[in-house]
Design a protein around this motif. Structure first.
Motif: not given
Lengths: 123, 283
Positions: A98-123
């Motif tokens: 769902l999260a990835i879908q939402a990201g793609r929907h607003c035009g985020m690139k795969e790399k951006e989504i991945r970076e965001l994911f890593e960022l949240i994971l580190e928190e």
């Protein structure tokens, strides 16, 4: 066992029953060997058709959560750790989707989504 | 199968009945239809109160010719007309029931009369509408009948009394080996009680479905003219033109929910479906 059924929800009633019983088993609120109410009793208490309850029980049995012994009723099946983990993993998976879908929907690139994911994971 | 009607026919001057209905063990089967659709005629045919002119009726797997008095005591009924003289009191009725039905459970019946405050010494003609309805249902359920034939048992009742009676009916079904055929005009009663439904019109069965499927798979789509032109009509069943567009009935709610997230989709209920079948056009 405490089930709450909404008649106005778009989620089919048998799916509401399945979801709630599954999560009670996963959370350990319904222990192995616990007897579930009979189809007729549950249909009376929830004021829904017996076929709806039967459909929910059949699905739960297919997924290995409960066992129905003819003439004796339905019981919570032996706790299968793998099964529970699998079920929870599936839940996480669908939320990530769902999260990835939402990201793609607003035009985020795969790399951006991945970076965001890593960022949240580190928190 | 506790009850099976196969192409049962009965002809009157301006009405013809021709219907097939099955009531399975463990099922509460609903019969719906407008006034004059033939529900009461069907019930009378099942009970042998009128002679049918064609088809067969099997009760407990036996045809009408093999039907003994013994088997008749396995059927409980609520009909619109009173079964007992209205000059009788409940006490009088109990005496009759004891003589007629071996399995009459007096203790249980008296207990229920107490619960529902039914006076034992009052004449039935002086009962209120609610009291009469309760009395009729309690009598039908008082001798462990396997099959209940209930013709509008909740007609004319307020919602509290209606729910009390529905709970009694649900309670009755908790014992195995029983089944009920019930008619009603109130669709919410049927939605919460029946396992499957027959819809009757002009003496014929127009439509049969399991209640569960109606509630979880049926839906009404509300679309504009423009949306109507584009929508995939494969799984649409009935349509109705409205001032601003169309209302569409489908049996595949999920397909339209997933593929047309922007369309207004409402859960179908029995009233909607009845209204579509009677007033809409098929697609």
């Amino acid at each position: 066992m405490n089930l709450i059924i909404s008649n106005s929800s778009m989620e089919p009633i048998y799916e509401q029953i399945i979801r709630q019983i599954k999560s009670m088993i996963i959370d350990g609120k319904l222990k192995e060997g616990t007897v579930l109410p009979s189809v007729r009793i549950l249909s009376k208490d929830l004021k829904i058709s017996a076929l709806t309850v039967k459909k929910a029980y059949d699905c739960l049995e297919q997924d290995g959560f409960i066992i129905t012994v003819h003439g004796k009723g339905s019981f919570v099946a032996q706790n299968n750790k793998n099964l529970l983990q699998e079920e929870q993993k599936r839940k996480v998976e669908s939320m990530l989707e769902l999260a990835i879908q939402a990201g793609r929907h607003c035009g985020m690139k795969e790399k951006e989504i991945r970076e965001l994911f890593e960022l949240i994971l580190e928190e | 199968m506790l009850l099976e009607l196969k192409e049962v026919q009965k002809h009157y001057k301006d009405f013809s009945l021709n219907c097939s209905i099955q009531v399975k063990e463990g099922y509460v089967t609903g019969l719906i239809g407008a006034n004059g659709a033939g529900k009461s005629t069907t019930f009378k045919a099942i009970l042998g109160l009128i002679q049918i002119e064609g088809g067969t009726i099997e009760r407990f797997g036996k045809s009408q010719n093999d039907f003994t008095v013994q088997e008749k005591t396995k059927i409980g009924t609520v009909l619109s007309e009173h079964t007992f003289s209205s000059m009788m009191t409940i006490k009088d009725v109990i005496a009759v029931m004891e003589a007629m039905y071996q399995k009459f459970n007096k203790k249980q019946f008296l207990k229920k009369c107490e619960v529902y405050h039914l006076p034992l010494d009052k004449k039935i003609k002086d009962f209120s509408t609610g009291m009469k309805a309760k009395f009729k249902l309690l009598i039908a359920m008082s001798y462990e009948a396997k099959l209940l034939i209930l013709d509008e048992p909740t007609v004319g009742l307020d919602s509290v009394t209606r729910n009390e009676l529905l709970d009694e009916i649900r309670e009755y079904m908790c014992q195995e080996g029983r089944a009920i055929l019930i008619s009603s005009h109130i669709s919410s009663d049927l939605e919460g009680l029946c396992d499957d439904l027959y819809f009757m019109q002009e003496g014929k069965i127009l439509f049969y479905e399991e209640t569960d499927r109606i509630l979880s798979n049926y839906a009404i789509l509300k679309v504009s003219e423009e949306q109507y032109q584009k929508i995939d009509k494969t799984y649409l069943w009935y349509q109705k033109k409205t001032t601003y567009g169309y209302e569409l009935l489908t049996k595949e709610r999920q397909y339209y929910q997933e593929n047309y997230p922007n369309i207004t989709i409402e859960k179908g209920n029995i009233d909607d479906i009845v209204s579509f079948i009677r007033k809409g056009e098929t697609i």
